[in-house]
Write a protein that holds these residues in place. Structure first.
Motif, PDB file in Angstrom:
ATOM      1  N   LEU A   1       0.832  -1.214   0.000  1.00 16.88           N
ATOM      2  CA  LEU A   1       0.000   0.000   0.000  1.00 16.88           C
ATOM      3  C   LEU A   1       0.860   1.255   0.000  1.00 16.88           C
ATOM      4  O   LEU A   1       0.602   2.207  -0.754  1.00 16.88           O
ATOM      5  CB  LEU A   1      -0.913  -0.024   1.222  1.00 16.88           C
ATOM      6  CG  LEU A   1      -1.818   1.205   1.410  1.00 16.88           C
ATOM      7  CD1 LEU A   1      -2.754   1.367   0.231  1.00 16.88           C
ATOM      8  CD2 LEU A   1      -2.602   1.091   2.714  1.00 16.88           C
ATOM      9  N   LEU A   2       1.907   1.287   0.838  1.00 22.54           N
ATOM     10  CA  LEU A   2       2.786   2.447   0.881  1.00 22.54           C
ATOM     11  C   LEU A   2       3.531   2.626  -0.435  1.00 22.54           C
ATOM     12  O   LEU A   2       3.741   3.759  -0.905  1.00 22.54           O
ATOM     13  CB  LEU A   2       3.773   2.313   2.041  1.00 22.54           C
ATOM     14  CG  LEU A   2       3.144   2.269   3.437  1.00 22.54           C
ATOM     15  CD1 LEU A   2       4.226   2.081   4.502  1.00 22.54           C
ATOM     16  CD2 LEU A   2       2.339   3.533   3.720  1.00 22.54           C
ATOM     17  N   LYS A   3       3.915   1.504  -1.063  1.00 25.82           N
ATOM     18  CA  LYS A   3       4.596   1.583  -2.352  1.00 25.82           C
ATOM     19  C   LYS A   3       3.668   2.173  -3.408  1.00 25.82           C
ATOM     20  O   LYS A   3       4.065   3.036  -4.208  1.00 25.82           O
ATOM     21  CB  LYS A   3       5.067   0.197  -2.762  1.00 25.82           C
ATOM     22  CG  LYS A   3       5.808   0.176  -4.089  1.00 25.82           C
ATOM     23  CD  LYS A   3       6.246  -1.244  -4.452  1.00 25.82           C
ATOM     24  CE  LYS A   3       6.936  -1.263  -5.823  1.00 25.82           C
ATOM     25  NZ  LYS A   3       7.301  -2.652  -6.226  1.00 25.82           N
TER      26      LYS A   3
ATOM     27  N   GLU B   1       4.082   5.608  -5.644  1.00 19.89           N
ATOM     28  CA  GLU B   1       3.998   5.601  -7.107  1.00 19.89           C
ATOM     29  C   GLU B   1       2.936   6.575  -7.598  1.00 19.89           C
ATOM     30  O   GLU B   1       3.138   7.296  -8.584  1.00 19.89           O
ATOM     31  CB  GLU B   1       3.691   4.185  -7.590  1.00 19.89           C
ATOM     32  CG  GLU B   1       4.833   3.191  -7.380  1.00 19.89           C
ATOM     33  CD  GLU B   1       4.445   1.778  -7.780  1.00 19.89           C
ATOM     34  OE1 GLU B   1       3.256   1.575  -8.136  1.00 19.89           O
ATOM     35  OE2 GLU B   1       5.316   0.887  -7.738  1.00 19.89           O
ATOM     36  N   LEU B   2       1.805   6.606  -6.927  1.00 17.60           N
ATOM     37  CA  LEU B   2       0.740   7.545  -7.302  1.00 17.60           C
ATOM     38  C   LEU B   2       1.214   8.983  -7.188  1.00 17.60           C
ATOM     39  O   LEU B   2       0.936   9.830  -8.051  1.00 17.60           O
ATOM     40  CB  LEU B   2      -0.479   7.316  -6.408  1.00 17.60           C
ATOM     41  CG  LEU B   2      -1.660   8.278  -6.595  1.00 17.60           C
ATOM     42  CD1 LEU B   2      -2.234   8.163  -7.997  1.00 17.60           C
ATOM     43  CD2 LEU B   2      -2.738   8.007  -5.554  1.00 17.60           C
ATOM     44  N   SER B   3       1.955   9.283  -6.134  1.00 18.35           N
ATOM     45  CA  SER B   3       2.450  10.641  -5.937  1.00 18.35           C
ATOM     46  C   SER B   3       3.437  11.033  -7.018  1.00 18.35           C
ATOM     47  O   SER B   3       3.388  12.148  -7.549  1.00 18.35           O
ATOM     48  CB  SER B   3       3.103  10.750  -4.567  1.00 18.35           C
ATOM     49  OG  SER B   3       3.680  12.023  -4.380  1.00 18.35           O
ATOM     50  N   VAL B   4       4.351  10.119  -7.375  1.00 13.12           N
ATOM     51  CA  VAL B   4       5.375  10.419  -8.379  1.00 13.12           C
ATOM     52  C   VAL B   4       4.771  10.516  -9.763  1.00 13.12           C
ATOM     53  O   VAL B   4       5.042  11.455 -10.534  1.00 13.12           O
ATOM     54  CB  VAL B   4       6.481   9.352  -8.338  1.00 13.12           C
ATOM     55  CG1 VAL B   4       7.468   9.568  -9.486  1.00 13.12           C
ATOM     56  CG2 VAL B   4       7.217   9.391  -7.000  1.00 13.12           C
ATOM     57  N   LEU B   5       3.923   9.561 -10.128  1.00 13.02           N
ATOM     58  CA  LEU B   5       3.363   9.522 -11.485  1.00 13.02           C
ATOM     59  C   LEU B   5       2.380  10.651 -11.749  1.00 13.02           C
ATOM     60  O   LEU B   5       2.358  11.224 -12.838  1.00 13.02           O
ATOM     61  CB  LEU B   5       2.674   8.175 -11.720  1.00 13.02           C
ATOM     62  CG  LEU B   5       3.591   6.943 -11.752  1.00 13.02           C
ATOM     63  CD1 LEU B   5       2.763   5.674 -11.842  1.00 13.02           C
ATOM     64  CD2 LEU B   5       4.560   7.021 -12.936  1.00 13.02           C
ATOM     65  N   CYS B   6       1.583  10.978 -10.768  1.00 14.52           N
ATOM     66  CA  CYS B   6       0.497  11.946 -10.973  1.00 14.52           C
ATOM     67  C   CYS B   6       0.728  13.271 -10.258  1.00 14.52           C
ATOM     68  O   CYS B   6      -0.168  14.126 -10.264  1.00 14.52           O
ATOM     69  CB  CYS B   6      -0.833  11.347 -10.505  1.00 14.52           C
ATOM     70  SG  CYS B   6      -1.265   9.815 -11.335  1.00 14.52           S
TER      71      CYS B   6
ATOM     72  N   LEU C   1       1.410   2.885  14.932  1.00 16.12           N
ATOM     73  CA  LEU C   1       1.079   3.811  13.841  1.00 16.12           C
ATOM     74  C   LEU C   1       2.145   3.760  12.761  1.00 16.12           C
ATOM     75  O   LEU C   1       3.341   3.850  13.033  1.00 16.12           O
ATOM     76  CB  LEU C   1       0.946   5.236  14.384  1.00 16.12           C
ATOM     77  CG  LEU C   1       0.802   6.355  13.336  1.00 16.12           C
ATOM     78  CD1 LEU C   1      -0.486   6.195  12.539  1.00 16.12           C
ATOM     79  CD2 LEU C   1       0.862   7.727  14.002  1.00 16.12           C
ATOM     80  N   TYR C   2       1.672   3.660  11.503  1.00 16.23           N
ATOM     81  CA  TYR C   2       2.536   3.810  10.332  1.00 16.23           C
ATOM     82  C   TYR C   2       1.923   4.918   9.470  1.00 16.23           C
ATOM     83  O   TYR C   2       0.705   4.931   9.227  1.00 16.23           O
ATOM     84  CB  TYR C   2       2.603   2.506   9.521  1.00 16.23           C
ATOM     85  CG  TYR C   2       3.148   1.331  10.283  1.00 16.23           C
ATOM     86  CD1 TYR C   2       4.505   1.035  10.257  1.00 16.23           C
ATOM     87  CD2 TYR C   2       2.301   0.509  11.028  1.00 16.23           C
ATOM     88  CE1 TYR C   2       5.003  -0.061  10.963  1.00 16.23           C
ATOM     89  CE2 TYR C   2       2.780  -0.566  11.735  1.00 16.23           C
ATOM     90  CZ  TYR C   2       4.143  -0.852  11.699  1.00 16.23           C
ATOM     91  OH  TYR C   2       4.624  -1.927  12.393  1.00 16.23           O
ATOM     92  N   GLU C   3       2.735   5.838   9.044  1.00 18.18           N
ATOM     93  CA  GLU C   3       2.209   6.951   8.258  1.00 18.18           C
ATOM     94  C   GLU C   3       3.150   7.273   7.112  1.00 18.18           C
ATOM     95  O   GLU C   3       4.345   6.966   7.156  1.00 18.18           O
ATOM     96  CB  GLU C   3       2.006   8.190   9.125  1.00 18.18           C
ATOM     97  CG  GLU C   3       3.288   8.776   9.713  1.00 18.18           C
ATOM     98  CD  GLU C   3       3.009   9.990  10.563  1.00 18.18           C
ATOM     99  OE1 GLU C   3       3.695  11.011  10.351  1.00 18.18           O
ATOM    100  OE2 GLU C   3       2.119   9.934  11.413  1.00 18.18           O
ATOM    101  N   LEU C   4       2.558   7.913   6.091  1.00 18.28           N
ATOM    102  CA  LEU C   4       3.341   8.314   4.914  1.00 18.28           C
ATOM    103  C   LEU C   4       2.786   9.622   4.385  1.00 18.28           C
ATOM    104  O   LEU C   4       1.571   9.762   4.181  1.00 18.28           O
ATOM    105  CB  LEU C   4       3.267   7.240   3.816  1.00 18.28           C
ATOM    106  CG  LEU C   4       3.840   7.657   2.445  1.00 18.28           C
ATOM    107  CD1 LEU C   4       5.367   7.808   2.545  1.00 18.28           C
ATOM    108  CD2 LEU C   4       3.473   6.651   1.365  1.00 18.28           C
ATOM    109  N   ALA C   5       3.651  10.592   4.196  1.00 16.28           N
ATOM    110  CA  ALA C   5       3.310  11.861   3.550  1.00 16.28           C
ATOM    111  C   ALA C   5       4.262  12.033   2.380  1.00 16.28           C
ATOM    112  O   ALA C   5       5.467  12.192   2.585  1.00 16.28           O
ATOM    113  CB  ALA C   5       3.424  13.024   4.522  1.00 16.28           C
ATOM    114  N   THR C   6       3.738  11.949   1.154  1.00 14.39           N
ATOM    115  CA  THR C   6       4.617  11.953  -0.020  1.00 14.39           C
ATOM    116  C   THR C   6       5.227  13.324  -0.265  1.00 14.39           C
ATOM    117  O   THR C   6       6.307  13.420  -0.833  1.00 14.39           O
ATOM    118  CB  THR C   6       3.836  11.507  -1.256  1.00 14.39           C
ATOM    119  OG1 THR C   6       2.711  12.375  -1.443  1.00 14.39           O
ATOM    120  CG2 THR C   6       3.337  10.077  -1.088  1.00 14.39           C
ATOM    121  N   LYS C   7       4.539  14.383   0.144  1.00 10.11           N
ATOM    122  CA  LYS C   7       5.064  15.739  -0.040  1.00 10.11           C
ATOM    123  C   LYS C   7       4.866  16.512   1.253  1.00 10.11           C
ATOM    124  O   LYS C   7       3.758  16.566   1.788  1.00 10.11           O
ATOM    125  CB  LYS C   7       4.357  16.461  -1.190  1.00 10.11           C
ATOM    126  CG  LYS C   7       4.656  15.884  -2.569  1.00 10.11           C
ATOM    127  CD  LYS C   7       4.004  16.730  -3.636  1.00 10.11           C
ATOM    128  CE  LYS C   7       4.313  16.172  -5.026  1.00 10.11           C
ATOM    129  NZ  LYS C   7       3.696  16.991  -6.099  1.00 10.11           N
TER     130      LYS C   7
END
Length: 202
Positions: A28-30, A34-39, A54-60
């Protein structure tokens, strides 16, 4: 050998459940990256494990920045939704009040002319009286507005007629001046007496 279709239900074996969680979490994180980079999208993901980790991800930027943006957007959305709901509620209340007023007027007319069933209560008579006073006020206001508009139209016509009358008077003065000037010139022209010499010849 083809893989069988995974049934979407809770995995009872805790070891298998933990292994599946780790794999699916990483996938899911991958996909989010990919969604952030491609779009060129801002993606934020929260994941809580069965143990509460807790696991979190903020692409920007940071997750705090994404949360602030999210709160602003949802606050604006809720404000617009509340405004629309309030307007709809006000409209419904207005319709209900109009229906009640119409029914009250109908009952009052039937009661005055001897139609319908029975007499009106004191509360209904008071409400009818208030409604009639309000209707009379609005009718008089509408009449006054129409009268003011008609008066303004008449004033505009009066101004146009005065301007046209003034223009005609100026034209008449110009014409009279030209006529008087012609008479003056004509009166100043001498009229010589012409006598042929042949008459006095013998």
């Amino acid at each position: 050998m083809a893989r069988g279709k995974v049934q979407l239900k809770r995995i009872e074996n805790p070891v298998h459940r933990q292994v599946t969680f780790c794999k699916r979490r990483a996938g899911l994180l991958k996909k989010a990256k990919e969604l952030s980079v491609l779009c060129d999208a801002d993606v934020g993901v929260f994941i809580f494990s069965p143990q509460g980790k807790l696991y979190e991800l903020a692409t920007k930027g940071t997750m705090q920045g994404l949360m602030e943006r999210y709160m602003k957007c949802t606050k604006s959305f809720h404000a617009e939704s509340e405004t629309e709901d309030k307007a709809l509620l006000d409209s419904k209340e207005e319709v209900e009040l109009m229906k009640h007023g119409i029914n009250l007027l109908q009952k009052g007319l039937w009661s005055m002319f001897g139609y319908g069933g029975g007499t009106m209560t004191m509360d209904e008579l008071h409400a009818l009286e208030k409604n009639l006073e309000s209707y009379i006020y609005h009718i008089r206001s509408a009449k006054m507005n129409i009268l003011f508009q008609e008066i303004q139209i008449l004033k505009n016509k009066e101004g146009a007629l005065k301007a046209a009358n003034k223009h005609l008077q100026e034209k008449m003065k110009e014409q009279i001046g030209v006529f008087d000037y012609g008479l003056t010139v004509a009166n100043n022209i001498p009229y010589p007496l012409t006598i042929h010499n042949e008459i006095f010849q013998y």
